[in-house]
Design a protein around this motif. Structure first.
Motif, short mmCIF file in Angstrom:
data_model
loop_
_atom_site.label_atom_id
_atom_site.label_comp_id
_atom_site.label_asym_id
_atom_site.label_seq_id
_atom_site.Cartn_x
_atom_site.Cartn_y
_atom_site.Cartn_z
N VAL A 3 0.83 -1.20 0.00
CA VAL A 3 0.00 0.00 0.00
C VAL A 3 0.87 1.26 0.00
CG1 VAL A 3 -1.65 1.35 1.36
CG2 VAL A 3 -2.00 -1.11 1.06
N SER A 4 1.93 1.25 0.79
CA SER A 4 2.82 2.41 0.84
C SER A 4 3.45 2.68 -0.52
CB SER A 4 3.92 2.19 1.90
OG SER A 4 3.35 2.03 3.18
N TYR A 5 3.94 1.63 -1.15
CA TYR A 5 4.55 1.78 -2.48
C TYR A 5 3.54 2.32 -3.49
CZ TYR A 5 6.62 0.64 -6.99
OH TYR A 5 7.09 0.72 -8.28
N TRP A 27 -4.29 6.08 4.79
CA TRP A 27 -4.29 4.69 4.30
C TRP A 27 -3.11 3.90 4.88
CZ3 TRP A 27 -7.88 1.78 2.52
CH2 TRP A 27 -8.93 2.29 1.75
N ILE A 28 -1.96 4.53 4.96
CA ILE A 28 -0.79 3.82 5.50
C ILE A 28 -1.01 3.45 6.97
CG2 ILE A 28 1.64 4.13 6.16
CD1 ILE A 28 1.96 5.76 3.54
N LEU A 29 -1.54 4.39 7.75
CA LEU A 29 -1.81 4.11 9.16
C LEU A 29 -2.87 3.02 9.32
CD1 LEU A 29 -1.79 7.71 10.69
CD2 LEU A 29 -0.13 5.88 11.12
N VAL A 30 -3.94 3.14 8.54
CA VAL A 30 -5.03 2.17 8.66
C VAL A 30 -4.58 0.78 8.22
CG1 VAL A 30 -7.28 1.53 7.72
CG2 VAL A 30 -6.89 3.86 8.53
N THR A 31 -3.76 0.71 7.19
CA THR A 31 -3.24 -0.60 6.77
C THR A 31 -2.34 -1.18 7.85
OG1 THR A 31 -3.30 0.13 4.45
CG2 THR A 31 -2.01 -1.84 4.95
N TYR A 46 -8.53 -1.24 0.35
CA TYR A 46 -7.79 -0.29 -0.48
C TYR A 46 -7.88 -0.68 -1.96
CZ TYR A 46 -3.84 2.22 -2.53
OH TYR A 46 -3.06 3.02 -3.34
N LEU A 47 -7.71 -1.94 -2.26
CA LEU A 47 -7.78 -2.41 -3.64
C LEU A 47 -9.18 -2.21 -4.23
CD1 LEU A 47 -5.72 -5.73 -3.37
CD2 LEU A 47 -4.97 -3.55 -4.35
N LEU A 48 -10.19 -2.41 -3.40
CA LEU A 48 -11.57 -2.29 -3.89
C LEU A 48 -12.01 -0.84 -4.08
CD1 LEU A 48 -13.61 -4.95 -1.85
CD2 LEU A 48 -12.96 -5.04 -4.27
N SER A 49 -11.51 0.05 -3.23
CA SER A 49 -12.10 1.39 -3.18
C SER A 49 -11.19 2.53 -3.63
CB SER A 49 -12.57 1.69 -1.75
OG SER A 49 -11.45 1.75 -0.87
N CYS A 50 -9.88 2.32 -3.62
CA CYS A 50 -9.00 3.47 -3.84
C CYS A 50 -7.93 3.28 -4.90
CB CYS A 50 -8.33 3.85 -2.50
SG CYS A 50 -7.30 5.32 -2.59
N LYS A 51 -7.31 2.13 -4.96
CA LYS A 51 -6.19 1.95 -5.90
C LYS A 51 -6.62 2.25 -7.33
CE LYS A 51 -3.09 -1.37 -8.00
NZ LYS A 51 -2.10 -0.32 -8.27
N GLU A 52 -5.85 3.08 -7.99
CA GLU A 52 -6.16 3.42 -9.38
C GLU A 52 -5.91 2.20 -10.27
OE1 GLU A 52 -5.54 7.33 -12.04
OE2 GLU A 52 -3.67 6.43 -11.34
N PRO A 53 -6.97 1.65 -10.88
CA PRO A 53 -6.81 0.41 -11.66
C PRO A 53 -6.05 0.61 -12.97
CG PRO A 53 -9.05 1.23 -11.84
CD PRO A 53 -8.36 2.10 -10.83
N LEU A 55 -20.76 6.40 -4.02
CA LEU A 55 -20.88 6.93 -2.66
C LEU A 55 -20.18 6.06 -1.64
CD1 LEU A 55 -22.06 8.90 -0.57
CD2 LEU A 55 -24.18 7.54 -0.61
N TRP A 56 -20.28 4.73 -1.80
CA TRP A 56 -19.69 3.85 -0.79
C TRP A 56 -18.17 4.00 -0.74
CZ3 TRP A 56 -16.09 -0.02 -1.45
CH2 TRP A 56 -15.87 -0.50 -2.75
N LYS A 57 -17.55 4.33 -1.88
CA LYS A 57 -16.11 4.53 -1.87
C LYS A 57 -15.74 5.84 -1.17
CE LYS A 57 -15.23 1.72 -5.97
NZ LYS A 57 -14.66 1.64 -7.33
N HIS A 58 -16.57 6.85 -1.35
CA HIS A 58 -16.34 8.10 -0.62
C HIS A 58 -16.53 7.87 0.88
CE1 HIS A 58 -15.66 11.05 -3.77
NE2 HIS A 58 -16.57 10.41 -4.51
#
Length: 264
Positions: A20-22, A38-42, A53-60, A72-75
């Protein structure tokens, strides 16, 4: 058995944190406050945090982050991450500090609630959100007080039973030098995040908190005044806060019932 599971969880958490950090540093265009969140939560939630993180934030795919985070759920996830990062950090810092003293469980939980709320509001919310709120720290405190308090109640309502029950069943988990302490706080953070998600979804939907964000190179954070806000009636705000306190009290009640049963 438990020791083996905790060691495995720790290894997976370290690997998740590295990934996640990378990705946040080199790939996904999040603003710095969300990267830290995100780093702290991970760090606190391990593989669970990586999965979310993979489901909601990582740029695919490159240049698709803005579209990817629209639901909305991702926000709501982004809002939850921002809240959990601050509150859980404050709670864990207080838990480490209090481990050096002999204090009762109710007193410890009370101080951790205060510490988590103070850290989340005064540092993670207000300092990090200052640029989005006219650049004024005290204005940021005033604007983030209600959403932070509501979120904190729900997070703590989920965390308290886990922290108390695990500590009673496994006294070594009170020692911050033990992996059992890390595992206890990790599970508590996951449960707290789950319960807080629903409150954060409501806050984001009504324009009371920001959600997931995208900030590319040389771009500035949007200000809160540029975000869409609905006017929320006092009745709705009061009901929402009441329900958050109800969640907090439920968590406390579960802990008390278990403690009474275990010590009877």
């Amino acid at each position: 058995m438990l020791d083996g599971m905790i060691i495995l969880w720790t290894i997976l958490t370290i690997l998740s944190l590295i990934y996640v950090s990378y990705d946040l540093i080199f790939v996904t265009p999040n603003p710095y406050l969300m990267k830290i969140g995100w780093i702290l939560v991970t760090m606190y939630t391990g593989v669970f945090g990586l999965f979310i993180y993979l489901l909601s934030c990582k740029e695919p795919i490159a240049q698709t982050h803005e579209e990817f985070i629209k639901p909305l759920w991702k926000h709501a996830v982004g809002s939850t991450i921002h809240c959990l990062a601050g509150d859980a950090t404050g709670i864990i810092i207080l838990a480490v500090f209090l481990s050096f003293f002999s204090v009762s469980i109710p007193f410890e939980i009370t101080l951790e609630y205060i510490g988590g709320f103070a850290f989340g509001l005064l540092i993670f919310q207000s300092i990090f959100m200052k640029k989005m709120l006219k650049g004024n720290y005290f204005y940021a405190i005033r604007k983030t007080l209600f959403p932070e308090w509501l979120s904190m109640n729900l997070i703590m309502g989920g965390m308290i039973p886990v922290m108390v029950i695990w500590m009673i069943l496994d006294p070594i988990s009170k020692d911050p030098t033990s992996l059992h302490f890390f595992a206890r706080m990790s599970l508590a953070s996951i449960i707290g995040a789950f319960f807080s998600f629903f409150g954060n979804r409501w806050l984001v939907k009504h324009g009371l908190k920001h959600g997931m964000m995208t900030t590319r190179k040389d771009e500035k954070l949007e200000t809160m005044k540029e975000m869409s806000h609905e006017k929320v009636s006092k009745a709705k705000l009061t009901l929402a806060m009441f329900l958050s306190f109800l969640g907090l009290l439920l968590g406390i009640a579960i802990s008390i019932i278990f403690a009474m049963h275990f010590t009877a």
